[in-house]
Design an enzyme around this catalytic site. Sequence first.
Site, PDB file in Angstrom:
ATOM      1  CG  HIS A 117     -14.121 -12.352 -33.016  1.00 54.74           C
ATOM      2  ND1 HIS A 117     -14.721 -11.151 -32.719  1.00 54.74           N
ATOM      3  CD2 HIS A 117     -14.994 -13.313 -32.643  1.00 54.74           C
ATOM      4  CE1 HIS A 117     -15.904 -11.383 -32.186  1.00 54.74           C
ATOM      5  NE2 HIS A 117     -16.106 -12.689 -32.130  1.00 54.74           N
ATOM      6  CG  ASP A 194      -8.779 -12.095 -29.719  1.00 57.61           C
ATOM      7  OD1 ASP A 194      -9.109 -12.654 -28.651  1.00 57.61           O
ATOM      8  OD2 ASP A 194      -9.580 -11.840 -30.631  1.00 57.61           O
ATOM      9  CD  GLN A 197     -12.951 -18.854 -28.808  1.00 53.91           C
ATOM     10  OE1 GLN A 197     -12.989 -19.903 -28.164  1.00 53.91           O
ATOM     11  NE2 GLN A 197     -14.004 -18.091 -28.955  1.00 53.91           N
ATOM     12  CE  LYS A 220     -15.533 -15.366 -26.384  1.00 59.62           C
ATOM     13  NZ  LYS A 220     -16.670 -15.870 -27.138  1.00 59.62           N
ATOM     14  CB  CYS A 362     -17.748 -12.412 -35.035  1.00 62.45           C
ATOM     15  SG  CYS A 362     -19.310 -12.152 -34.240  1.00 62.45           S
TER      16      CYS A 362
HETATM   17  N1  PLP Z   1     -11.956 -12.654 -30.132  1.00 65.89           N
HETATM   18  C1  PLP Z   1     -12.219 -13.936 -30.358  1.00 65.89           C
HETATM   19  C2  PLP Z   1     -11.173 -14.798 -30.990  1.00 65.89           C
HETATM   20  C3  PLP Z   1     -13.450 -14.463 -29.988  1.00 65.89           C
HETATM   21  O1  PLP Z   1     -13.715 -15.759 -30.206  1.00 65.89           O
HETATM   22  C4  PLP Z   1     -14.406 -13.612 -29.385  1.00 65.89           C
HETATM   23  C5  PLP Z   1     -15.752 -14.129 -29.048  1.00 65.89           C
HETATM   24  O2  PLP Z   1     -16.197 -15.121 -29.535  1.00 65.89           O
HETATM   25  C6  PLP Z   1     -14.071 -12.288 -29.150  1.00 65.89           C
HETATM   26  C7  PLP Z   1     -12.833 -11.834 -29.549  1.00 65.89           C
HETATM   27  C8  PLP Z   1     -15.019 -11.357 -28.481  1.00 65.89           C
HETATM   28  O3  PLP Z   1     -15.252 -11.777 -27.168  1.00 65.89           O
HETATM   29  P1  PLP Z   1     -16.362 -11.053 -26.280  1.00 65.89           P
HETATM   30  O4  PLP Z   1     -17.631 -11.123 -27.068  1.00 65.89           O
HETATM   31  O5  PLP Z   1     -16.393 -11.850 -25.031  1.00 65.89           O
HETATM   32  O6  PLP Z   1     -15.914  -9.650 -26.083  1.00 65.89           O
END
Ligand code: PLP
Length: 404
Positions: A117, A194, A197, A220, A362
């Site tokens: 991401h 990270d 998910q 999430k 993203c």
């Molecule tokens: N990393 C991953 C794998 C994600 O799916 C997301 C959001 O979809 C993020 C980071 C960023 O999360 P946030 O927008 O809650 O900061």
Amino acid sequence: MNREDFPLLSELVYGKLLVYLDNAATTQKPRQMLDAMTDAYLHRNANIHRGVHHLSQVATEKHEQARQRVADFLGARSAKEIVFTKGTTDSLNMLAFSFGEAFVREGDEIIVSQSEHHSNIVPWQMLCERKNARLRVLPLDDSLRIDASQLENLFNERTRIISVAHVSNVLGCIEPVEEIIRIAHSRNIPVCIDGAQSAPHLPIDVQALDCDFYACSAHKMYGPTGLGVLYGKEQWLEQLPPAEGGGEMIEHVRFDKTTYNQLPYKFEAGTPDFIGSCAFAAALDYLDFIGRKQICEYENSLTAYLENRLAEVEGVRIYSRGTEKAGAVSFNVYHDDRLLHPFDIGTLLDRQGIAVRTGHHCAEPLMDYLGIPGTVRASLALYNDRQDVDALIKALRIAAEMLR
Ligand code: PLP
């Protein structure tokens, strides 16, 4: 599963009962978490940590209990290892800045993977620009999972940290993080996971995983928006400087020198989200009440059902099909060799009351690698069921037929 706990799922969209399949973007909220938030505002709204008065003390106690709740949920050794942030993005930015200040010098290298991401690319890239360091990219294997066996080829004496997703937000596949951590640690390289998910879908135990850092977002995980977590092993967090200055994070402030607060407060400048933390704790209670193993098994079988049903639709290509997944499935629909644009599919699904996400999610470097502008992503949560999947398939057939 427990659909009635989620008031928003009774909403109508274009006169149809909402089928919400955009859970990787954010989840809907159980009444229990909404009640906890209202309760905190109604009964414990006072700024924490610095008040001698009763309300402030009660609010402080609840906030710190919530931190302990998060520590228990993630399997952290201590609540000192739980830094509250605004979300995964904030956690990763904070870590990239702070780790970079302490450990990254000109010519050093940081490893991320091809499928990350943007939140797990750009903060590291910015760090590399600041420090004149180099971002290296771990490739994917044929099934589009991160290829851990390639790690040895990327390592050298300048490697400082690896940061990878536990579960791909696009493909939904579970990445080989255990293997990555094991290989990295054999070289004394720390690993950041990270977990945006993975935390909503898999039982997480950061000590068993042995990751050095882990980031996730409350929104999430059926919790409130604007709150997240950066877990870090205490021995790492102790070595890192604060990323932001302000109230809460200090011990003493003098114009000639400021000293910093103890863990985890030195990373929490300003008034923390003491309402959100209580609501988040209620969301975690909710998840544990249902059972994280049960949720995981339920979602696994629903994901397999989703993949199988999608495969029945003419022209559908599922990405990373057959890999072990947690919640999300990405696909496109082709007519002969022509891609029916995911945005058009998403719009036509929406008109039929089905909420999915379309686009690059993203993860533009992954889209470039796949040579596509985007995908349609259906992502599941504990409240989805086979009827939702069947509704998606029915609507998808109609959408594809209209576009052919
Ligand atoms: N990393 C991953 C794998 C994600 O799916 C997301 C959001 O979809 C993020 C980071 C960023 O999360 P946030 O927008 O809650 O900061």
